[in-house]
Structure formats: C-alpha cells, structure tokens
Design an enzyme around this catalytic site. Structure first.
Site, short mmCIF file in Angstrom:
data_model
loop_
_atom_site.label_atom_id
_atom_site.label_comp_id
_atom_site.label_asym_id
_atom_site.label_seq_id
_atom_site.Cartn_x
_atom_site.Cartn_y
_atom_site.Cartn_z
N CYS A 51 33.23 -27.94 -9.41
CA CYS A 51 33.07 -26.79 -10.31
C CYS A 51 32.56 -25.56 -9.56
CB CYS A 51 32.12 -27.14 -11.45
SG CYS A 51 30.41 -27.38 -10.95
N SER A 79 27.04 -33.22 -28.30
CA SER A 79 27.55 -31.96 -28.84
C SER A 79 28.56 -32.24 -29.95
CB SER A 79 28.21 -31.12 -27.75
OG SER A 79 29.45 -31.70 -27.36
N ARG A 128 28.15 -37.74 -25.08
CA ARG A 128 27.23 -36.61 -25.25
C ARG A 128 27.10 -36.31 -26.74
NH1 ARG A 128 30.41 -32.31 -22.20
NH2 ARG A 128 28.76 -30.90 -22.89
N ARG A 168 27.14 -19.72 -21.45
CA ARG A 168 26.82 -21.14 -21.51
C ARG A 168 26.48 -21.53 -22.94
NH1 ARG A 168 24.85 -24.12 -17.59
NH2 ARG A 168 25.50 -25.73 -19.06
N GLY A 169 26.30 -22.84 -23.15
CA GLY A 169 25.98 -23.36 -24.47
C GLY A 169 27.16 -24.08 -25.07
N LYS A 222 38.44 -33.22 -18.00
CA LYS A 222 38.19 -32.16 -17.01
C LYS A 222 36.76 -32.24 -16.45
CE LYS A 222 37.08 -28.64 -20.51
NZ LYS A 222 35.66 -28.47 -20.19
N ASP A 223 35.85 -32.94 -17.16
CA ASP A 223 34.46 -33.07 -16.70
C ASP A 223 34.24 -34.27 -15.79
OD1 ASP A 223 33.68 -30.85 -18.22
OD2 ASP A 223 33.21 -32.08 -19.98
N THR A 247 27.30 -22.13 -30.14
CA THR A 247 26.41 -21.16 -29.51
C THR A 247 27.21 -20.01 -28.91
OG1 THR A 247 24.75 -22.85 -29.02
CG2 THR A 247 24.67 -20.83 -27.70
N ARG A 248 28.30 -20.34 -28.25
CA ARG A 248 29.14 -19.31 -27.64
C ARG A 248 29.77 -18.40 -28.70
NH1 ARG A 248 31.96 -22.28 -22.39
NH2 ARG A 248 30.15 -23.54 -21.85
N LEU A 267 34.81 -20.46 -13.03
CA LEU A 267 35.26 -19.67 -11.89
C LEU A 267 36.78 -19.55 -11.88
CD1 LEU A 267 32.91 -21.01 -9.09
CD2 LEU A 267 32.81 -18.78 -10.19
N ARG A 268 37.47 -20.57 -12.39
CA ARG A 268 38.92 -20.50 -12.51
C ARG A 268 39.33 -19.36 -13.44
NH1 ARG A 268 42.08 -21.86 -16.70
NH2 ARG A 268 40.29 -22.80 -17.74
N ARG A 269 38.71 -19.32 -14.62
CA ARG A 269 39.05 -18.25 -15.57
C ARG A 269 38.67 -16.88 -15.01
NH1 ARG A 269 36.53 -21.72 -20.30
NH2 ARG A 269 38.37 -22.90 -20.99
#
Length: 320
Positions: free
Chosen positions: A243, A13, A11, A149-150, A83-84, A154-155, A130-132
């Site tokens: 997820c 990013s 990716r 998101r982002g 994790k992805d 961005t976050r 959702l875990r957090r």
C-alpha cells in the site's frame, strides 16, 4: 461428516459485516445443519485513523489481527475484501476461495459537482489511495488531494460537512451498503480511466489449513474470479508491491479470453508506466507474472522505489 460449528472472523465495520453476513448466508444454503458464528475483530488499519495507510507501513493492516485469532484457534475462516489481503500469508493459513467478482470500478462522489471534469481548478478531493492519487493527478494536476480515512459512513459525513468537494471510493462498497442514493452526484468512473487495484470487488476467503474447512470454503469459489485474482496477485507479488506504492492492475476474464491492464507510477501522476497483455483463458495463468516482467524491464521497480520515497505527502489545500 460436516462440521457442527463454523466460526467466521471479520472486521466490525458496516461493510465488513455485510460481507461476512453474505458469506454466512451462502454457506447456510449449502450446509443448513451447520451452526455459523462471527468473531468480530478490530484491525490495525481500523485503529489508526489519523495517518494515511501509506505512512503506517507494514503489510496486512486489515488482516493481521484476524489471522492471529485464526492461528490461535479462535476462528476457522475469515472474510476479507480481497484487495486488503497481502500476497504472502502466514504459515498455517491459506486463501481457499475467491467469490464472484462484482463491479470493479471506483465511484466519484460529490454534493456539488457531477464528475471529475466538472470540478473547478484547485478543488479538494479526498482519497488515501496512492493509486487513485496518481490517476487523479494525471488527469487533473490542478486538484488538491487531501487525506481521507475512516469507514464509509465517516467519509460520507466528511463530504457532506464540506471538508471535500468530492471523494473517490470503491463503487461496490457504496452499492452493497445501499448508499449511492445518499449522495447527490455519484458517478462510476470507467475502469479504462481509473484502473482498479488488485482484488477490488471480490471477497477473499482465508482459512486455517484444514481439509474439512477447505471443502466448505471451496463451495464459495468462482473460477473466473479466482483466475483474475491469481493474475493480479502474481503481478503485485512480482513487483513486491504494497500500500506504500501506486499499483493498478485489473484482469478481465470472459468465456475464452483474458485481458490484463496495469499501471505503476509516481503519486503526483507525473510519470506513469502502463502496459497490457491478452491471452487465451486456458493459457492465462501466468499472465500476471509475464506482465510484471515486461514492466520491470521498462523500469517499474525503479519507478516504484521513487514512489515509495515520495509516499503520501499531503499538500496543504488553500482553504484549510
């Protein structure tokens, strides 16, 4: 004979490129005569930024397009945040190596508050996990959880702009990008309090099913990290997790011993099932499946079915 050219899919990013550059650097040390190039790909999870991941649905939100390129002959190897990576891979591809695991903890980030305990009642905390969300709500049911998101930058910008009182990210991503100093309060959260997700802080090296590529990739494998990854991924696979549900699972491997802890529950934190197992390292390979079976007997699948029905129903925070 070593391959003359290796193409790594990744990716685009900043964090994904850091990871790909790291793998490229490690391989160049081992195979100095091999040319290594990148194929940079935009994944579904990078395109859809207006919805929580739990509501997009499907598996492989950050891997499918990369895998399509590999299967079509456009790349030999992919670097993923482990994790992805779904527990089931397409035919023709395999997970060939797990890199040495880094710090698995999450990190609390804020411009105004020192830690979770310091947050005032009703504070707005950003996360899409959702875990957090489950873990935060079990500690602080008064908090308002807002979708986030982002990419990492961005976050962090949204946090700096005051959209959130705090956000929770993976510590390792902030560390790798050198961004911890950019936030006034950055406190790692003990993994005793917030158990991480399967695969956090390891890279998964996915390859086309080719013996020569496999030999190259396997030089990146860390045995202890690979054992931990197998235990965690077996656990998620047995529970048929994705997820869309809150699952926390972490295996700690030392010289002689393995300890694995897991949580499943509802996103609102009102019900959480937590269990742990310990074994000698030489007999720990099936520990993830064993732990999953124990939790299934105690109602884990029914709990996760209820969790999926709840999904990520974002609440309206008072000041927004």
């Amino acid at each position: 004979m070593t391959m003359e050219k290796l193409i790594i899919a990744t990716r685009g990013s900043q964090l994904a490129m850091w990871q790909a550059e790291y793998v490229k650097s490690e391989l160049e040390k081992k195979f100095p005569d091999m040319s290594i190039e990148f194929s940079v790909i935009t994944a579904t999870g990078d395109k859809i930024l207006d919805k929580p991941l739990a509501l997009i649905g499907g598996k492989g939100l950050f891997t499918k397009e990369i895998e399509d390129v590999m299967l079509s002959g456009g790349a030999h190897l992919a670097v993923h945040s482990l994790k992805d990576v779904p527990t089931e891979l397409p035919s023709g591809l395999k997970l060939a190596a797990i890199t040495k695991r880094d710090d698995v903890r999450d990190v609390f980030l804020s411009h105004k508050y020192k830690n979770i305990e310091d947050l005032p009642e009703g504070a707005v905390v950003g996360t899409t996990s959702l875990r957090r969300q489950m873990q935060l709500r079990s500690m602080r049911p008064d908090l308002c959880i807002k979708n986030l998101r982002g990419n990492v930058n961005t976050r962090l910008r949204k946090l700096a702009d005051g959209e959130y009182d705090a956000i929770i990210l993976a510590y390792v991503g902030m560390k790798r990008l050198g961004l911890l100093e950019s936030v006034p309060f950055a406190e790692p959260i003990s993994d005793d309090i917030m158990i991480p997700p399967s695969g956090q802080a390891s890279l998964g090296i996915e390859i086309i099913d080719d013996p020569e590529v496999a030999k190259i990739a396997e030089t990146l494998n860390d045995p202890n990290s690979a054992l931990a990854a197998k235990i965690e991924r077996d656990f998620v696979s047995r529970l048929e997790g994705s997820c869309q549900v809150p699952i926390a699972i972490n295996a700690k491997v030392d010289d002689d011993n393995v300890v694995v802890r897991a949580q499943v529950g509802l996103p609102d934190g009102t019900e959480i099932l937590e269990e742990s197992l310990e074994a000698d390292k030489n007999s720990a390979e099936d520990l993830g499946s064993k732990l999953a079976d124990i939790m299934i007997e105690k109602g884990a699948k029914e709990l996760l079915a209820r969790a999926e029905a709840m999904a990520f129903k974002e609440e309206r925070c008072e000041r927004f």
